[in-house]
Design a protein around this motif. Sequence first.
Motif, PDB file in Angstrom:
ATOM      1  N   UNK A   1      42.032  50.567   7.843  1.00 11.58           N
ATOM      2  CA  UNK A   1      41.400  49.267   7.571  1.00 11.58           C
ATOM      3  C   UNK A   1      40.968  48.617   8.889  1.00 11.58           C
ATOM      4  N   UNK A   2      41.838  48.661   9.902  1.00 14.25           N
ATOM      5  CA  UNK A   2      41.499  48.085  11.214  1.00 14.25           C
ATOM      6  C   UNK A   2      40.286  48.812  11.801  1.00 14.25           C
ATOM      7  N   UNK A   3      40.251  50.150  11.673  1.00 15.57           N
ATOM      8  CA  UNK A   3      39.090  50.909  12.163  1.00 15.57           C
ATOM      9  C   UNK A   3      37.831  50.524  11.406  1.00 15.57           C
ATOM     10  N   UNK A   4      37.962  50.313  10.099  1.00 19.68           N
ATOM     11  CA  UNK A   4      36.812  49.890   9.295  1.00 19.68           C
ATOM     12  C   UNK A   4      36.334  48.500   9.721  1.00 19.68           C
ATOM     13  N   UNK A   5      37.260  47.608  10.030  1.00 20.81           N
ATOM     14  CA  UNK A   5      36.882  46.277  10.517  1.00 20.81           C
ATOM     15  C   UNK A   5      36.109  46.414  11.834  1.00 20.81           C
ATOM     16  N   UNK A   6      36.600  47.289  12.730  1.00 22.88           N
ATOM     17  CA  UNK A   6      35.911  47.501  14.015  1.00 22.88           C
ATOM     18  C   UNK A   6      34.506  48.034  13.769  1.00 22.88           C
ATOM     19  N   UNK A   7      34.372  48.953  12.814  1.00 19.88           N
ATOM     20  CA  UNK A   7      33.055  49.483  12.466  1.00 19.88           C
ATOM     21  C   UNK A   7      32.128  48.364  11.985  1.00 19.88           C
ATOM     22  N   UNK A   8      32.721  47.306  11.445  1.00 15.96           N
ATOM     23  CA  UNK A   8      31.940  46.169  10.953  1.00 15.96           C
ATOM     24  C   UNK A   8      31.889  45.025  11.965  1.00 15.96           C
TER      25      UNK A   8
ATOM     26  N   UNK B   1      46.683  44.249  11.642  1.00 22.48           N
ATOM     27  CA  UNK B   1      47.316  44.229  10.329  1.00 22.48           C
ATOM     28  C   UNK B   1      48.741  44.726  10.511  1.00 22.48           C
ATOM     29  N   UNK B   2      49.695  43.845  10.232  1.00 18.30           N
ATOM     30  CA  UNK B   2      51.099  44.172  10.449  1.00 18.30           C
ATOM     31  C   UNK B   2      51.804  44.365   9.117  1.00 18.30           C
ATOM     32  N   UNK B   3      52.475  45.499   8.977  1.00 22.94           N
ATOM     33  CA  UNK B   3      53.232  45.797   7.759  1.00 22.94           C
ATOM     34  C   UNK B   3      54.518  44.983   7.764  1.00 22.94           C
ATOM     35  N   UNK B   4      54.718  44.165   6.725  1.00 24.52           N
ATOM     36  CA  UNK B   4      55.919  43.339   6.635  1.00 24.52           C
ATOM     37  C   UNK B   4      56.981  43.979   5.759  1.00 24.52           C
ATOM     38  N   UNK B   5      56.538  44.569   4.636  1.00 21.61           N
ATOM     39  CA  UNK B   5      57.517  45.054   3.675  1.00 21.61           C
ATOM     40  C   UNK B   5      56.885  46.073   2.745  1.00 21.61           C
ATOM     41  N   UNK B   6      57.703  47.007   2.295  1.00 23.52           N
ATOM     42  CA  UNK B   6      57.271  47.948   1.260  1.00 23.52           C
ATOM     43  C   UNK B   6      58.288  47.839   0.129  1.00 23.52           C
TER      44      UNK B   6
END
Length: 131
Positions: free
Chosen positions: A82-89, A96-101
């Motif tokens: 997702x971060x790479x896709x944002x950079x592409x845009x 984006x930080x993972x808080x919990x699963x």
Amino acid sequence: EKIKMMMANPEVYVMSPNRTEEHSTQDVIEIIANYVEKIPEMNVKFEGSRMMLKTSMNAPISDAQQIKIDFTAEATSMAKMIVNNLKDNGVNDVKIELLDVDVTPGMDRSAGSGTVNRQAVYTVEAVFDIV
């Protein structure tokens, strides 16, 4: 086989007079939502700057802990994509930080004889902060 490239329409890149240079959170959320839409059976929900990715998986009942481990790795990998896709845009300053699963077993169903083969449909959800 040659790769066909779409020709860019220069008019697309003309900035709208009402659009500011900095990216608003809404732009970021739209980009993320459009990207996640392309991932099969993955739902995304936003609450402010918090993002929840949710899907379901079938696995033996005894595997809840393993599913959490596997989905945590998958969620981390998705966050990077997702971060790479944002950079592409053109959005370079978002993390984006993972808080919990969270892994929740749902209905179980038989997959053959005995309890060893019983399967559960797990709902798995990853919660992220968009910073």
